[in-house]
Design an enzyme around this catalytic site. Structure first.
Site, short mmCIF file in Angstrom:
data_model
loop_
_atom_site.label_atom_id
_atom_site.label_comp_id
_atom_site.label_asym_id
_atom_site.label_seq_id
_atom_site.Cartn_x
_atom_site.Cartn_y
_atom_site.Cartn_z
N LYS A 22 0.83 -1.21 0.00
CA LYS A 22 0.00 0.00 0.00
C LYS A 22 0.86 1.25 0.00
CE LYS A 22 -1.85 1.58 4.03
NZ LYS A 22 -1.47 3.00 4.23
N ASN A 23 1.85 1.29 0.90
CA ASN A 23 2.62 2.53 1.05
C ASN A 23 3.60 2.78 -0.10
OD1 ASN A 23 1.22 3.04 3.35
ND2 ASN A 23 2.90 2.61 4.76
N CYS A 116 -4.46 13.28 13.11
CA CYS A 116 -5.16 12.02 12.86
C CYS A 116 -5.09 11.21 14.13
CB CYS A 116 -4.53 11.28 11.69
SG CYS A 116 -2.96 10.53 12.09
N ARG A 121 1.04 14.72 13.37
CA ARG A 121 1.58 14.47 12.03
C ARG A 121 1.66 15.70 11.14
NH1 ARG A 121 -0.77 8.72 10.01
NH2 ARG A 121 1.04 8.74 8.67
N ASP A 304 4.55 0.70 12.26
CA ASP A 304 3.36 0.04 11.70
C ASP A 304 3.23 -1.43 12.13
OD1 ASP A 304 2.60 2.35 10.47
OD2 ASP A 304 3.14 1.74 8.44
N ARG A 396 -8.79 -0.41 4.81
CA ARG A 396 -7.90 0.58 4.19
C ARG A 396 -6.59 -0.06 3.76
NH1 ARG A 396 -6.83 5.93 7.35
NH2 ARG A 396 -5.50 5.99 5.53
C1 UD1 Z 1 4.47 6.82 6.44
C2 UD1 Z 1 3.57 5.63 6.26
C3 UD1 Z 1 2.99 5.20 7.61
C4 UD1 Z 1 4.10 4.96 8.62
C5 UD1 Z 1 5.04 6.17 8.69
C6 UD1 Z 1 6.25 5.91 9.57
C7 UD1 Z 1 2.73 6.00 4.02
C8 UD1 Z 1 1.58 6.33 3.15
N1 UD1 Z 1 2.51 6.00 5.35
O1 UD1 Z 1 3.67 7.88 6.93
O2 UD1 Z 1 2.26 3.99 7.40
O3 UD1 Z 1 3.53 4.76 9.89
O4 UD1 Z 1 5.52 6.50 7.37
O5 UD1 Z 1 6.92 4.78 9.15
O6 UD1 Z 1 3.81 5.71 3.54
N2 UD1 Z 1 6.91 14.51 10.68
C9 UD1 Z 1 7.12 15.84 10.97
N3 UD1 Z 1 7.09 16.74 9.94
C10 UD1 Z 1 6.87 16.37 8.66
C11 UD1 Z 1 6.66 15.01 8.38
C12 UD1 Z 1 6.69 14.10 9.40
O7 UD1 Z 1 7.33 16.20 12.11
O8 UD1 Z 1 6.85 17.25 7.78
C13 UD1 Z 1 6.94 13.51 11.77
C14 UD1 Z 1 5.63 12.77 11.94
O9 UD1 Z 1 4.71 13.48 12.73
C15 UD1 Z 1 6.10 11.49 12.58
C16 UD1 Z 1 7.47 11.25 11.93
O10 UD1 Z 1 7.86 12.51 11.40
O11 UD1 Z 1 6.27 11.66 13.96
C17 UD1 Z 1 7.47 10.24 10.81
O12 UD1 Z 1 6.45 10.55 9.89
P1 UD1 Z 1 6.54 10.19 8.36
O13 UD1 Z 1 7.70 9.30 8.11
O14 UD1 Z 1 6.46 11.45 7.57
O15 UD1 Z 1 5.20 9.38 8.14
P2 UD1 Z 1 4.23 9.39 6.89
O16 UD1 Z 1 5.00 9.58 5.65
O17 UD1 Z 1 3.08 10.28 7.18
#
Ligand code: UD1
Length: 419
Positions: A22-23, A116, A121, A304, A396
């Site tokens: 999915k990701n 969320c 996030r 995850d 999902r």
């Molecule tokens: C992706 C995955 C999700 C997984 C996560 C961490 C997808 C669609 N989803 O989510 O299943 O749980 O990686 O492995 O691929 N953060 C910030 N600022 C930002 C972006 C992120 O502070 O601009 C923080 C987030 O709040 C979190 C951490 O960084 O604490 C990691 O988030 P991130 O790796 O970005 O997760 P996603 O890409 O949303």
């Protein structure tokens, strides 16, 4: 709303087919926006999140035909550059449209995702990256508005490794003028996969899968035909299910090299995990050893998989400490597991799990995707009949989970509607 009814006590045996990731699939639909023409995506999982991203690219003007696992995406008539709140609120990954739209059309307007269930996030790292590439970024009425005549390569250091941030900036930089260097990148296999797709489309990306990625911008990209990698989290979930039920399961079409940290924990807990042909075989028998786990960016233990692994620890001998360092609010499964007899105490970012001899069935509420998977696993071993409510969370991210579990011998059924 559908629910699942699971009668616990059966051990899982046989072979289960792992679906496409999915990701990996979600950013790949967004990457199609970067090049005009007809793309083919294969090994696409049949999931509600995929339906959501398909709806979004259709809204932007793409034509999507076919059915998972093979979808044809034609992107020569894109006519919108915005992702409205209706799409983004359903699925945060819709923000991944920002990079491609901005790079290709010089303009993008994408709803801010907001918080969320698993935490605040933010997407500040994505926005910082776009600004560094020369975009003007403003927040207007709940939307990110990004504009740039033409993006220019830059050096960007992420404050923390973010999967979505790395992906979004990588896609934008692919069409920028000059060279971009990204430092402190996320190293997840899905990031590497996206780079592979970008390169097949004519981009020039080097280093994905490490913490430093170099991207030499190109003027134009071409459409792609690509088969998506297997879902390591779906696979990890079945690995825990196989182990906890004392089963013997071959996960077909998955990659142990993407799941080393999960496999290592299962082995530490007492299971056997071996590569076999095109897949992974998991065998186990209780008792399980208690072991600590701390979630980390890849290649560390994945957030995850935290909830699913915790269920195994609920039945292990002794005390384990499971620490969540990636998201701040990811223990929503804990009160539900407690209702099934688990002994878990939350101390800040850690959950202290004291193993109990058995879990007992209950009616439980799904709160997010992986928490729901954990509750399903708990249902497989709990005494009696567990009812999982709000399983749309599971839909999902887990293709045909009821059929796959039943195929392995579990006693599980989906009950439609409010019955
Ligand atoms: C992706 C995955 C999700 C997984 C996560 C961490 C997808 C669609 N989803 O989510 O299943 O749980 O990686 O492995 O691929 N953060 C910030 N600022 C930002 C972006 C992120 O502070 O601009 C923080 C987030 O709040 C979190 C951490 O960084 O604490 C990691 O988030 P991130 O790796 O970005 O997760 P996603 O890409 O949303």
């Amino acid at each position: 709303m559908d629910s699942f009814v699971i009668r616990g006590g059966r051990s899982l045996h046989g072979t289960v087919e792992i679906s496409g990731a999915k990701n990996a699939a979600l950013p790949i639909f967004c990457v199609s926006l970067l090049a005009e023409g007809v793309h083919f995506f294969r090994n696409v999982p049949r999931l509600n999140d995929i339906d959501t991203i398909v709806e979004l690219v259709r809204y932007l003007g793409a034509e999507v035909e076919g059915e998972a696992p093979v979808l044809r995406v034609a992107t020569d008539r894109l006519h919108r550059f915005d992702a409205p709140y209706e799409h983004v609120k359903k699925m945060r990954a819709s923000v991944l449209a920002l990079g491609p739209l901005l790079a290709r059309f010089g303009e993008a307007r994408v709803s801010l995702p907001g918080g969320c269930a698993i935490g605040a996030r933010p997407i500040d790292q994505h926005l910082k990256g776009f600004e560094a590439l020369g975009a003007q970024v403003t927040i207007e009425h709940g939307y990110v508005v990004a504009k740039a005549q033409r993006l220019r390569g830059a050096e960007i250091v992420f404050d923390l490794p973010t999967v979505g941030g790395t992906e979004n900036i990588m896609m934008a930089a692919a069409l920028a003028d000059g060279r971009t260097t990204l430092l402190n990148c996320a190293r997840e296999p899905e990031v590497e996969e996206l780079a592979r797709v970008l390169n097949k489309m004519g981009a020039n990306v080097v280093g994905a899968g490490t913490d430093t990625i170099h991207i030499e911008g190109v003027r134009e990209m071409r459409p792609v035909d690509h088969a998506i990698i297997p879902d390591r989290i779906e696979a990890g979930t079945y690995m825990v299910a196989a182990a906890i039920t004392g089963g013997d399961v071959l996960l077909h079409n998955c990659r142990l090299d993407h799941m080393e940290s999960v496999a290592a924990k299962l082995v530490q807990a007492g299971a056997s995990v071996t590569a076999e042909g095109q897949g992974v075989r998991v065998r186990a028998k209780a008792p399980f050893r208690a072991c600590d786990a701390t979630t980390m960016p890849y290649p560390g233990f994945p957030t995850d998989m935290q909830a699913q692994f915790m269920v195994l620890m609920c039945l292990a001998k002794g005390e384990s400490v499971i620490t969540e360092t990636v998201f701040e609010n990811r223990f929503m499964h804990v009160p539900e597991l407690a209702r099934m007899g688990a002994d878990i105490e939350i101390r800040g970012r850690a959950a202290v799990v004291r193993g109990v001899p058995k879990l007992s069935a209950a009616t439980v509420m799904c709160s997010d995707l992986r928490a729901s998977a954990a509750l399903a696993i708990a249902g497989l071993v709990a005494e009696g009949e567990t009812r999982l409510l709000r399983v749309y969370h599971i839909d999902r991210g887990y293709e045909d989970i009821v059929a796959k579990l039943a195929g392995l011998g579990a006693d599980v059924e989906r009950v439609r509607g409010d019955a």
